[in-house]
Design an enzyme around this catalytic site. Structure first.
Site, PDB file in Angstrom:
ATOM      1  N   ASP A 125       0.759  -1.135  -0.070  1.00  0.00           N
ATOM      2  CA  ASP A 125       0.015  -0.115  -0.023  1.00  0.00           C
ATOM      3  C   ASP A 125       0.881   1.272   0.002  1.00  0.00           C
ATOM      4  OD1 ASP A 125       0.610  -1.021   2.463  1.00  0.00           O
ATOM      5  OD2 ASP A 125      -0.852   0.529   3.569  1.00  0.00           O
TER       6      ASP A 125
ATOM      7  N   GLU B 196      -0.380  -2.169   5.157  1.00  0.00           N
ATOM      8  CA  GLU B 196       0.541  -1.922   6.243  1.00  0.00           C
ATOM      9  C   GLU B 196       0.526  -0.685   7.141  1.00  0.00           C
ATOM     10  OE1 GLU B 196       3.826  -1.331   8.596  1.00  0.00           O
ATOM     11  OE2 GLU B 196       3.573  -0.393   6.736  1.00  0.00           O
TER      12      GLU B 196
HETATM   13 NI    NI Z   1       6.708   0.912   5.280  1.00  0.00          NI
END
Ligand code: NI
Length: 389
Positions: free
Chosen positions: A78, A136
């Site tokens: 992401d 994440e």
């Molecule tokens: Ni990172």
């Protein structure tokens, strides 16, 4: 055997892939185009591909023709809510979204590793599970992927992964046993009073005064209740209250983050915060409650597997390219995977050669792509040596 030649052959394709992801960044749990490309490339390489895991996650399973272990490689995919300031032909084409943490590089390395190993399936022992994890940056993607069983079918023996970092010079590999990245918890505290006229505070219950005392008092928990040798960071980054200079609001909101390297210290702090804020608020006749907004444990690398990664990196690149850096207060939900299985999360330098050192999560973030082939070589070396083990 060195992976240098094989990686050199694939380098233009890996750089192009990274730049394409960089040009088209997507926010956490919205990595639609990114996952489609991952799935397409893995399918073409002959992996068994599963999509839509934890919304936008992808898993590719590569079964070698020879028997061996099952080793997972995890990459996060992401981007961040930032508008990129760097000028490059592949600058983000989406205003307000940017790959400012190197996850575009992580994704390109993992895809290329899968392609290289898939081409050698005949001599490959065991099974590699490539895990492409969404979100994440919210520390929220690992948990639903684990719950979806990505470590269970097939049953993963060990898990590895890397994070690119501008804190280290390009080409250097930073491998550290033990706690290496901090736990990351987000909290939101509501302090509720009773609003009124600023001229008559005695007729109100002022939540801002209570919030101010809570904020200052929380820091004393760090210094007075946690052993001095432990590391704790407690930061309030948002304090929201009020509309006008002479109105006492009825509510104040504080949002912050708690970071540490030790699970016991984390539990201790979270437990004490709950009672501290409500007791403190009560002293001012207000009421306070705390909600956790996200959380993940520290990244703790087990000695044995970390030593193996160190050896692989040193064999592949030479001992002088590998070092043991300091733990960092940043968090990564790779820590959740490493609570389930042994493995190692290491760092690979991508610092630009010029003097402007720009941190991750900044709109000027810049990656020295010379770090990418280094990361790929270590990934291949670790995967093949662990499969054979
Ligand atoms: Ni990172």
């Amino acid at each position: 055997m060195s992976w240098a030649d094989e990686v050199a052959k694939r380098l233009p394709s890996m750089i192009a892939l990274r730049r394409d992801f960089h040009r088209h960044p997507e926010l956490s749990f919205q990595e639609k185009r990114t996952s489609e490309i991952i799935a397409e490339r893995l399918t073409k390489a002959g992996l068994e591909v599963r999509t839509g895991i934890a919304k936008t996650g992808v898993v590719g399973v590569l079964r070698g023709d020879k028997p061996g272990k099952t080793i997972a490689w995890r990459a996060d995919i992401d981007a961040l809510p930032l508008t990129e300031l760097l000028q490059a032909p592949f600058t983000s084409g989406t205003p307000g979204v940017m790959h400012a943490c190197g996850h575009d590089g992580h994704t390109a390395i993992a895809i290329t590793a899968a392609e290289i190993l898939a081409a050698r399936r005949a001599e490959l022992p065991g099974t590699v599970v490539f895990i492409f994890q969404p979100a994440e940056e919210l520390l929220s993607g690992a948990k639903p992927m684990i719950e979806a069983g990505v470590l269970d079918s097939p049953r993963v023996d060990e898990i590895y992964g890397l994070h690119l970092t501008t804190q280290d010079p390009a080409g250097k590999v930073n491998v550290r046993p033990g706690p290496t990245m901090a736990s990351g918890d987000g909290f939101s505290i509501d302090v509720v009073g009773q609003g009124g006229h600023g001229a008559y505070p005695h007729l109100s219950i002022d939540p801002m005064t209570a919030a101010a005392h809570i904020l200052i008092g929380m820091q004393s928990l760090v210094t007075k209740e946690v052993a001095a040798k432990e590391t704790v960071v407690l930061t309030v980054g948002q304090l929201l209250a009020g509309t006008k200079n002479n109105i006492i609001p009825d509510k104040a909101v504080m949002r912050g983050t708690l970071r540490t390297f030790d699970m016991n210290v984390r539990e201790q702090m979270l437990g004490r915060l709950q009672s501290f804020i409500s007791d403190m608020a009560r002293a001012y006749r207000a009421e306070a409650s705390m909600e956790m907004t996200m959380g993940c444990p520290p990244v703790v690398n087990p000695e044995r597997e970390t030593g193996l990664v160190h050896r692989c990196a040193a064999e592949e690149l030479g001992e002088s390219a590998v070092f043991q850096g300091n733990p960092v207060m940043a968090s990564d939900d790779m820590g959740l995977f490493l609570r389930e299985r042994p493995g190692c999360y290491f760092r690979v330098g991508i610092s630009p050669t010029h003097d402007r050192k720009v941190p991750h999560h900044a709109p000027e973030f810049e990656m020295n792509e010379d770090g990418l082939p280094v990361g790929l070589r270590v990934a291949l070396s670790v995967l093949t040596s662990r499969l054979r083990a």
